[in-house]
Design a protein around this motif. Sequence first.
Motif, PDB file in Angstrom:
ATOM      1  N   GLU A  45      27.231  29.432  46.918  1.00  0.00           N
ATOM      2  CA  GLU A  45      27.379  28.759  45.632  1.00  0.00           C
ATOM      3  C   GLU A  45      27.837  29.726  44.547  1.00  0.00           C
ATOM      4  O   GLU A  45      28.596  29.358  43.647  1.00  0.00           O
ATOM      5  N   ALA A  46      27.379  30.971  44.621  1.00  0.00           N
ATOM      6  CA  ALA A  46      27.839  31.984  43.672  1.00  0.00           C
ATOM      7  C   ALA A  46      29.341  32.191  43.809  1.00  0.00           C
ATOM      8  O   ALA A  46      30.067  32.316  42.815  1.00  0.00           O
ATOM      9  N   LYS A  47      29.826  32.215  45.042  1.00  0.00           N
ATOM     10  CA  LYS A  47      31.264  32.356  45.279  1.00  0.00           C
ATOM     11  C   LYS A  47      32.036  31.170  44.713  1.00  0.00           C
ATOM     12  O   LYS A  47      33.136  31.333  44.168  1.00  0.00           O
ATOM     13  N   ALA A  48      31.471  29.965  44.853  1.00  0.00           N
ATOM     14  CA  ALA A  48      32.143  28.768  44.343  1.00  0.00           C
ATOM     15  C   ALA A  48      32.259  28.805  42.823  1.00  0.00           C
ATOM     16  O   ALA A  48      33.297  28.435  42.254  1.00  0.00           O
ATOM     17  N   VAL A  49      31.193  29.247  42.146  1.00  0.00           N
ATOM     18  CA  VAL A  49      31.235  29.396  40.693  1.00  0.00           C
ATOM     19  C   VAL A  49      32.290  30.427  40.308  1.00  0.00           C
ATOM     20  O   VAL A  49      33.083  30.225  39.387  1.00  0.00           O
ATOM     21  N   ALA A  50      32.307  31.557  41.028  1.00  0.00           N
ATOM     22  CA  ALA A  50      33.278  32.611  40.746  1.00  0.00           C
ATOM     23  C   ALA A  50      34.707  32.124  40.965  1.00  0.00           C
ATOM     24  O   ALA A  50      35.611  32.461  40.192  1.00  0.00           O
ATOM     25  N   GLU A  51      34.926  31.341  42.004  1.00  0.00           N
ATOM     26  CA  GLU A  51      36.260  30.797  42.271  1.00  0.00           C
ATOM     27  C   GLU A  51      36.715  29.919  41.117  1.00  0.00           C
ATOM     28  O   GLU A  51      37.869  29.977  40.681  1.00  0.00           O
ATOM     29  N   GLU A  52      35.803  29.098  40.616  1.00  0.00           N
ATOM     30  CA  GLU A  52      36.138  28.189  39.514  1.00  0.00           C
ATOM     31  C   GLU A  52      36.421  28.965  38.234  1.00  0.00           C
ATOM     32  O   GLU A  52      37.437  28.737  37.570  1.00  0.00           O
ATOM     33  N   LEU A  53      35.545  29.869  37.883  1.00  0.00           N
ATOM     34  CA  LEU A  53      35.716  30.627  36.638  1.00  0.00           C
ATOM     35  C   LEU A  53      36.893  31.583  36.725  1.00  0.00           C
ATOM     36  O   LEU A  53      37.579  31.841  35.727  1.00  0.00           O
ATOM     37  N   CYS A  78      30.778  38.445  42.662  1.00  0.00           N
ATOM     38  CA  CYS A  78      31.736  37.566  43.343  1.00  0.00           C
ATOM     39  C   CYS A  78      32.999  37.375  42.506  1.00  0.00           C
ATOM     40  O   CYS A  78      34.114  37.333  43.041  1.00  0.00           O
ATOM     41  N   LEU A  79      32.832  37.277  41.193  1.00  0.00           N
ATOM     42  CA  LEU A  79      33.973  37.110  40.304  1.00  0.00           C
ATOM     43  C   LEU A  79      34.836  38.369  40.295  1.00  0.00           C
ATOM     44  O   LEU A  79      36.069  38.289  40.343  1.00  0.00           O
ATOM     45  N   ALA A  80      34.207  39.531  40.253  1.00  0.00           N
ATOM     46  CA  ALA A  80      34.956  40.789  40.303  1.00  0.00           C
ATOM     47  C   ALA A  80      35.728  40.897  41.613  1.00  0.00           C
ATOM     48  O   ALA A  80      36.892  41.326  41.644  1.00  0.00           O
ATOM     49  N   ASP A  81      35.092  40.491  42.701  1.00  0.00           N
ATOM     50  CA  ASP A  81      35.741  40.537  44.011  1.00  0.00           C
ATOM     51  C   ASP A  81      36.953  39.615  44.049  1.00  0.00           C
ATOM     52  O   ASP A  81      38.019  39.983  44.542  1.00  0.00           O
ATOM     53  N   LYS A  82      36.808  38.419  43.490  1.00  0.00           N
ATOM     54  CA  LYS A  82      37.921  37.472  43.482  1.00  0.00           C
ATOM     55  C   LYS A  82      39.090  38.007  42.661  1.00  0.00           C
ATOM     56  O   LYS A  82      40.245  37.964  43.096  1.00  0.00           O
ATOM     57  N   LEU A  83      38.786  38.507  41.483  1.00  0.00           N
ATOM     58  CA  LEU A  83      39.852  38.959  40.600  1.00  0.00           C
ATOM     59  C   LEU A  83      40.620  40.141  41.197  1.00  0.00           C
ATOM     60  O   LEU A  83      41.847  40.207  41.102  1.00  0.00           O
ATOM     61  N   THR A  84      39.907  41.070  41.821  1.00  0.00           N
ATOM     62  CA  THR A  84      40.590  42.229  42.381  1.00  0.00           C
ATOM     63  C   THR A  84      41.372  41.881  43.644  1.00  0.00           C
ATOM     64  O   THR A  84      42.387  42.507  43.943  1.00  0.00           O
ATOM     65  N   LYS A  85      40.921  40.869  44.381  1.00  0.00           N
ATOM     66  CA  LYS A  85      41.641  40.458  45.587  1.00  0.00           C
ATOM     67  C   LYS A  85      42.905  39.674  45.270  1.00  0.00           C
ATOM     68  O   LYS A  85      43.811  39.588  46.085  1.00  0.00           O
ATOM     69  N   GLU A  86      42.970  39.083  44.097  1.00  0.00           N
ATOM     70  CA  GLU A  86      44.106  38.232  43.739  1.00  0.00           C
ATOM     71  C   GLU A  86      45.169  39.010  42.953  1.00  0.00           C
ATOM     72  O   GLU A  86      45.795  38.483  42.044  1.00  0.00           O
ATOM     73  N   ASN A  87      45.371  40.269  43.330  1.00  0.00           N
ATOM     74  CA  ASN A  87      46.359  41.127  42.656  1.00  0.00           C
ATOM     75  C   ASN A  87      46.050  41.328  41.175  1.00  0.00           C
ATOM     76  O   ASN A  87      46.915  41.730  40.409  1.00  0.00           O
ATOM     77  N   PHE A  88      44.819  41.021  40.809  1.00  0.00           N
ATOM     78  CA  PHE A  88      44.410  41.184  39.411  1.00  0.00           C
ATOM     79  C   PHE A  88      44.435  42.644  39.002  1.00  0.00           C
ATOM     80  O   PHE A  88      44.725  42.975  37.867  1.00  0.00           O
ATOM     81  N   ALA A  89      44.177  43.525  39.967  1.00  0.00           N
ATOM     82  CA  ALA A  89      44.077  44.950  39.652  1.00  0.00           C
ATOM     83  C   ALA A  89      45.387  45.523  39.122  1.00  0.00           C
ATOM     84  O   ALA A  89      45.402  46.584  38.517  1.00  0.00           O
ATOM     85  N   SER A  90      46.495  44.837  39.326  1.00  0.00           N
ATOM     86  CA  SER A  90      47.787  45.346  38.878  1.00  0.00           C
ATOM     87  C   SER A  90      47.877  45.426  37.359  1.00  0.00           C
ATOM     88  O   SER A  90      48.696  46.158  36.827  1.00  0.00           O
TER      89      SER A  90
END
Length: 213
Positions: A45-53, A78-90
């Motif tokens: 559920e934490a991952k789902a919230v992070a995906e949405e936000l 979870c949010l940090a993980d999502k953002l960095t995996k989605e090329n956010f780190a660029s």
Amino acid sequence: MLKTSKHATKRKNLYLRVAGGHFATNDRHSNYYIDVAAQKARLSEAKAVAEELGTYFLHSTVVDTILCLDGMEVIGTCLADKLTKENFASINAHNTIYVTAPETTYSNQLLFRDNIVPMIKGKHVLILAVSYSSGKTIEAAVDAVKYYGGFISGIAAIFSTVDESKGGIPVHSCFNPDFLGDYKNYPSHDCPMCKAGEKINALINCHGYSMLE
């Protein structure tokens, strides 16, 4: 035990759990309790919230640090993980994201110890909270980040009654009162339910509830 109802959404594992009644925080009363305990503690559920936000910040916002209020560290990670995996780190100069939380003093002021300050000072900080209602906790966090030399990248919450903070910062959330239709929230000194003689069912805060009857 308070009985809550569970409402599914289009996103897998993202639920709105609520209970109706008369509930009180230290300065607000409402006719619904929003139960986020599972979302803060259960990984799926934490991952789902992070995906949405995360959809609100991908590819458009620089975030060096996620500041977690109200015990939101699991979702923050979870949010940090999502953002960095989605090329956010660029667009992030450090190619990583810090996840941290403030310390609260006895006088309810927020502070950061000397070893945590480097995660705030000069950094773009995303504030993550359970909810935005009166806004006191989040506004205190905004002030603390600025005091320690950080920059506010945005505000995110599981539930919010507003689209914008008192300082004009957009507030992004998974849920808002429209999901409930008849959601009401009042200052504690001006609560129609109290004036009508309706007993308070439970005291609530970001950690949970305590039944009074």
